[in-house]
Design a protein around this motif. Structure first.
Motif, PDB file in Angstrom:
ATOM      1  N   TYR A  83       0.841  -1.202   0.000  1.00 55.26           N
ATOM      2  CA  TYR A  83       0.000   0.000   0.000  1.00 55.26           C
ATOM      3  C   TYR A  83       0.871   1.245   0.000  1.00 55.26           C
ATOM      4  O   TYR A  83       1.978   1.248   0.541  1.00 55.26           O
ATOM      5  CB  TYR A  83      -0.913   0.032   1.234  1.00 55.26           C
ATOM      6  CG  TYR A  83      -1.914  -1.093   1.291  1.00 55.26           C
ATOM      7  CD1 TYR A  83      -3.121  -1.019   0.603  1.00 55.26           C
ATOM      8  CD2 TYR A  83      -1.650  -2.240   2.038  1.00 55.26           C
ATOM      9  CE1 TYR A  83      -4.041  -2.054   0.660  1.00 55.26           C
ATOM     10  CE2 TYR A  83      -2.563  -3.286   2.092  1.00 55.26           C
ATOM     11  CZ  TYR A  83      -3.752  -3.180   1.406  1.00 55.26           C
ATOM     12  OH  TYR A  83      -4.662  -4.207   1.461  1.00 55.26           O
TER      13      TYR A  83
ATOM     14  N   GLU B 237      -0.073  10.702  -1.813  1.00 59.20           N
ATOM     15  CA  GLU B 237      -0.440  10.785  -3.222  1.00 59.20           C
ATOM     16  C   GLU B 237       0.790  10.649  -4.118  1.00 59.20           C
ATOM     17  O   GLU B 237       1.925  10.914  -3.706  1.00 59.20           O
ATOM     18  CB  GLU B 237      -1.140  12.106  -3.501  1.00 59.20           C
ATOM     19  CG  GLU B 237      -2.413  12.306  -2.700  1.00 59.20           C
ATOM     20  CD  GLU B 237      -3.433  11.209  -2.949  1.00 59.20           C
ATOM     21  OE1 GLU B 237      -3.589  10.802  -4.127  1.00 59.20           O
ATOM     22  OE2 GLU B 237      -4.068  10.750  -1.974  1.00 59.20           O
TER      23      GLU B 237
ATOM     24  N   TYR C 297      -5.398   1.011   5.112  1.00 60.15           N
ATOM     25  CA  TYR C 297      -5.201   0.172   3.939  1.00 60.15           C
ATOM     26  C   TYR C 297      -6.534   0.002   3.202  1.00 60.15           C
ATOM     27  O   TYR C 297      -7.476  -0.588   3.715  1.00 60.15           O
ATOM     28  CB  TYR C 297      -4.678  -1.213   4.328  1.00 60.15           C
ATOM     29  CG  TYR C 297      -3.383  -1.196   5.117  1.00 60.15           C
ATOM     30  CD1 TYR C 297      -2.382  -0.280   4.848  1.00 60.15           C
ATOM     31  CD2 TYR C 297      -3.159  -2.125   6.130  1.00 60.15           C
ATOM     32  CE1 TYR C 297      -1.193  -0.276   5.568  1.00 60.15           C
ATOM     33  CE2 TYR C 297      -1.981  -2.135   6.855  1.00 60.15           C
ATOM     34  CZ  TYR C 297      -1.005  -1.208   6.574  1.00 60.15           C
ATOM     35  OH  TYR C 297       0.175  -1.198   7.290  1.00 60.15           O
ATOM     36  N   GLY C 298      -6.601   0.519   2.016  1.00 59.76           N
ATOM     37  CA  GLY C 298      -7.808   0.391   1.206  1.00 59.76           C
ATOM     38  C   GLY C 298      -7.445  -0.022  -0.206  1.00 59.76           C
ATOM     39  O   GLY C 298      -6.298   0.137  -0.645  1.00 59.76           O
ATOM     40  N   ASP C 299      -8.421  -0.527  -0.936  1.00 65.96           N
ATOM     41  CA  ASP C 299      -8.156  -0.972  -2.296  1.00 65.96           C
ATOM     42  C   ASP C 299      -7.610   0.153  -3.169  1.00 65.96           C
ATOM     43  O   ASP C 299      -6.792  -0.084  -4.073  1.00 65.96           O
ATOM     44  CB  ASP C 299      -9.437  -1.530  -2.929  1.00 65.96           C
ATOM     45  CG  ASP C 299      -9.854  -2.865  -2.313  1.00 65.96           C
ATOM     46  OD1 ASP C 299      -9.011  -3.489  -1.638  1.00 65.96           O
ATOM     47  OD2 ASP C 299     -11.017  -3.262  -2.490  1.00 65.96           O
ATOM     48  N   ASP C 300      -8.043   1.381  -2.884  1.00 68.49           N
ATOM     49  CA  ASP C 300      -7.579   2.503  -3.688  1.00 68.49           C
ATOM     50  C   ASP C 300      -6.124   2.860  -3.401  1.00 68.49           C
ATOM     51  O   ASP C 300      -5.486   3.578  -4.178  1.00 68.49           O
ATOM     52  CB  ASP C 300      -8.465   3.733  -3.452  1.00 68.49           C
ATOM     53  CG  ASP C 300      -8.451   4.190  -2.007  1.00 68.49           C
ATOM     54  OD1 ASP C 300      -8.393   3.326  -1.110  1.00 68.49           O
ATOM     55  OD2 ASP C 300      -8.503   5.416  -1.767  1.00 68.49           O
ATOM     56  N   LYS C 301      -5.580   2.340  -2.286  1.00 69.05           N
ATOM     57  CA  LYS C 301      -4.183   2.618  -1.923  1.00 69.05           C
ATOM     58  C   LYS C 301      -3.253   1.450  -2.255  1.00 69.05           C
ATOM     59  O   LYS C 301      -2.047   1.572  -2.083  1.00 69.05           O
ATOM     60  CB  LYS C 301      -4.096   2.915  -0.413  1.00 69.05           C
ATOM     61  CG  LYS C 301      -4.936   4.086   0.052  1.00 69.05           C
ATOM     62  CD  LYS C 301      -4.436   5.398  -0.524  1.00 69.05           C
ATOM     63  CE  LYS C 301      -5.291   6.577  -0.098  1.00 69.05           C
ATOM     64  NZ  LYS C 301      -5.269   6.809   1.356  1.00 69.05           N
ATOM     65  N   ARG C 302      -3.831   0.337  -2.686  1.00 67.27           N
ATOM     66  CA  ARG C 302      -2.999  -0.834  -2.985  1.00 67.27           C
ATOM     67  C   ARG C 302      -2.338  -0.666  -4.342  1.00 67.27           C
ATOM     68  O   ARG C 302      -3.000  -0.469  -5.359  1.00 67.27           O
ATOM     69  CB  ARG C 302      -3.842  -2.112  -2.962  1.00 67.27           C
ATOM     70  CG  ARG C 302      -2.990  -3.383  -3.074  1.00 67.27           C
ATOM     71  CD  ARG C 302      -3.805  -4.652  -2.889  1.00 67.27           C
ATOM     72  NE  ARG C 302      -4.802  -4.806  -3.926  1.00 67.27           N
ATOM     73  CZ  ARG C 302      -6.105  -4.930  -3.715  1.00 67.27           C
ATOM     74  NH1 ARG C 302      -6.585  -4.884  -2.476  1.00 67.27           N
ATOM     75  NH2 ARG C 302      -6.942  -5.073  -4.721  1.00 67.27           N
ATOM     76  N   VAL C 303      -1.014  -0.783  -4.356  1.00 67.02           N
ATOM     77  CA  VAL C 303      -0.262  -0.591  -5.599  1.00 67.02           C
ATOM     78  C   VAL C 303       0.376  -1.888  -6.097  1.00 67.02           C
ATOM     79  O   VAL C 303       0.930  -1.919  -7.205  1.00 67.02           O
ATOM     80  CB  VAL C 303       0.823   0.494  -5.423  1.00 67.02           C
ATOM     81  CG1 VAL C 303       0.178   1.854  -5.172  1.00 67.02           C
ATOM     82  CG2 VAL C 303       1.790   0.146  -4.302  1.00 67.02           C
TER      83      VAL C 303
END
Length: 528
Positions: free
Chosen positions: A109, A113, A330-336
């Motif tokens: 994660y 930005e 930890y969220g799906d939008d932060k998983r890289v």
């Protein structure tokens, strides 16, 4: 006598289970066949009559898989030292909780930005308990392992010759894959820190096989290969995985003639010294050093993997990491990035076929996590709970770890065979059957029975506990087997053969004793 709180909590959990279930009873006596084929009884007696077994304790229990009828019972209810056959119990508990198809998912994660390919904040890898972490991955999606005479790398601490890297293995495969995904997500530079979130469970140091951590790189070993040169010169030393976090010092001498075992010590944090002598005509010798701080090592190795992928990292590999974020961030939008493992059944295969101790202990930790605990010791309560549910009495089987390494473990031939029969029809039972070494074919049983009539027809989990004294006295405290037999008649059997206290003067004698135990099983397979 001092009793640890971890053992006490497991015992309390079992007491609660027994109280709610009305206790565990042995049930009615099983019907025992009086018609043991003469070829089987003669083979057993002839082997047991050998001088090497004069003071040994034997236990044998064989059951028809379909009917449950006991075909052979010799001291089947005697509690004996089991060694690695105990792995069956802890593995079964993990499979019961997670399922054979479970896959470890290790995400990465970002915090902050990304602008112009620069991450202003931190990168966090969240450990999942994946002990393979890419190391053993094969092109067909399975996990690789070594079969005798090649000893799997994590067992080279035993001092037995033949240690080898796993074929086509890459210790840094998962970290490199994650680093490539980070770059593909548009990150070329990380201004903040790189961290490893190892909070899945507390790193556990209560099992004798070594520390069990949530994060694994190269199964948390440094593999060290020592290749002799000319007598009087230092041998060549190479190691993997390479990282700035590890230095290896060469204090070994090549000598003519016989040489003693190599010694591996940690002289300072991240500094490993290999000492001793290696014979000039010796093949290369593989030895290992367990990674003392898996989290710190993984962090350094991940930062180096990112650099190899072309991602610039401001944080130093050996620097102290910052505070971990709240997991709610930890969220799906932060998983890289995310690394997904093969199914748990493949991990079971590795543990059973090469008798991987720390892999088996990890299964106990994962059982604790499934029960809502971060304390690996609580996983033992889950093992006891599963055993009780399958009719195994706490007065005959005692579980002190997942690997079978503890000298305090005890179980009976009857308990092992009964448990294996009862779990066979479960949704995950096939993972244990399929994961066992195959007589004469692979894993720890590749050499026993090879080319014989029973080869390929017996699935085996074996166990060995060996002790030696300063005077050179050697004894196999346990030489054990449990598993499944496809008999010559087509009948399917479940069995356990356990032998305790077998002296042996040499490695050849030790191998001969193991072959004798296997010969008992071959006789059973051929006789029924």
């Amino acid at each position: 006598m001092q009793i640890s709180t971890k053992v006490g909590s497991a015992a309390l959990a079992l007491m609660a289970l027994l109280s709610s279930a009305g206790g565990v009873t042995a049930g009615p006596a099983a019907e025992v066949s009086a018609d043991i084929p003469a070829s089987v009884s003669d083979a057993i007696r002839n082997i047991q009559a050998k001088a090497v077994f004069a003071h040994s304790s034997w236990g044998i229990h064989v059951v028809d898989l379909a009917t449950g009828r006991v075909l052979i019972d010799e001291a089947g209810r005697k509690s004996l030292l089991p060694a690695s056959v105990m792995k069956i119990y802890g593995i079964a508990t993990a499979l019961h909780g997670y399922g054979a198809d479970y896959r470890f998912r290790t995400p990465v994660y970002r915090r902050g930005e990304v602008k112009d390919h620069v991450l202003a904040g931190d990168l966090v890898l969240v450990a999942s308990g994946d002990f393979n972490f890419g190391l053993r991955n094969q092109p067909d999606g399975t996990l690789g392992f070594n079969s005798l005479p090649a000893i799997d790398h994590n067992s080279t601490y035993t001092g037995f010759p033949g240690g080898a890297y796993v074929k086509d293995s890459n210790p840094l495969a998962a970290l490199d894959a994650l680093a490539a995904q980070v770059k593909a997500a548009g990150i070329r530079e990380i201004k903040g820190d790189v961290m490893i979130d190892d909070r899945l469970f507390e790193t556990y140091r209560g099992f004798s096989a070594g520390p069990i951590a949530p994060i694994w790189v190269n199964e948390n070993d440094i593999d060290i290969m020592v290749t002799p040169t000319k007598a009087g010169e230092k041998p060549q030393i190479d190691w993997r995985p390479k990282s700035v976090a590890v230095q290896v010092e060469n204090d070994v001498t090549t000598v003519a003639g016989t040489a003693g075992p190599l010694e591996v010590t940690t002289t300072a944090p991240g500094v490993i010294k290999v000492s001793g002598r290696i014979a000039s005509d010796s093949p290369p010798i593989l030895t290992i050093s367990q990674i003392a701080d898996p989290t710190a090592f993984a962090r350094a190795a991940f930062i180096e993997a990112l650099a190899r992928a072309g991602v610039k990292v401001a944080a130093a590999p050996l620097g102290a990491p910052g505070a971990l974020p709240d997991a709610a961030e930890y969220g799906d939008d932060k998983r890289v990035a995310e690394y997904v493992s093969p199914p748990l059944s493949e991990f079971v295969k590795v543990i059973l076929k090469v008798s991987y101790n720390r892999g088996a202990d990890l299964m106990v930790c994962l059982a604790a996590v499934k029960a809502g605990s971060r304390d690996c010791g609580e996983g033992l309560a889950e093992v006891l709970k599963l055993l009780a549910e399958h009719g195994i009495s706490p007065t005959s089987t005692y579980v002190f770890d997942g690997a079978g390494s503890s000298p305090n473990n005890r179980t009976t031939p009857s308990d092992l065979a009964t448990f294996l029969r009862k779990i066979a029809p479960t949704p995950w039972g096939a993972a244990i059957h399929d994961g066992m070494a195959v007589l004469g074919v692979d894993g720890s049983q590749a050499l026993n029975g090879a080319g014989g009539p029973a080869a390929g027809r017996v699935r085996i989990k074996d166990g060995d506990a060996v002790a030696g004294s300063a005077s050179g006295k050697l004894v196999a405290l346990a030489a054990t087997q449990a598993g499944y037999i496809d008999a010559k008649s087509g009948r399917r059997l479940v069995y356990s053969v356990m032998v305790n206290n077998v002296p042996f003067p040499s490695l050849d004698d030790y191998n001969a004793a193991r072959a004798d135990v296997a010969a008992v099983v071959v006789a059973i397979q051929q006789g029924y």
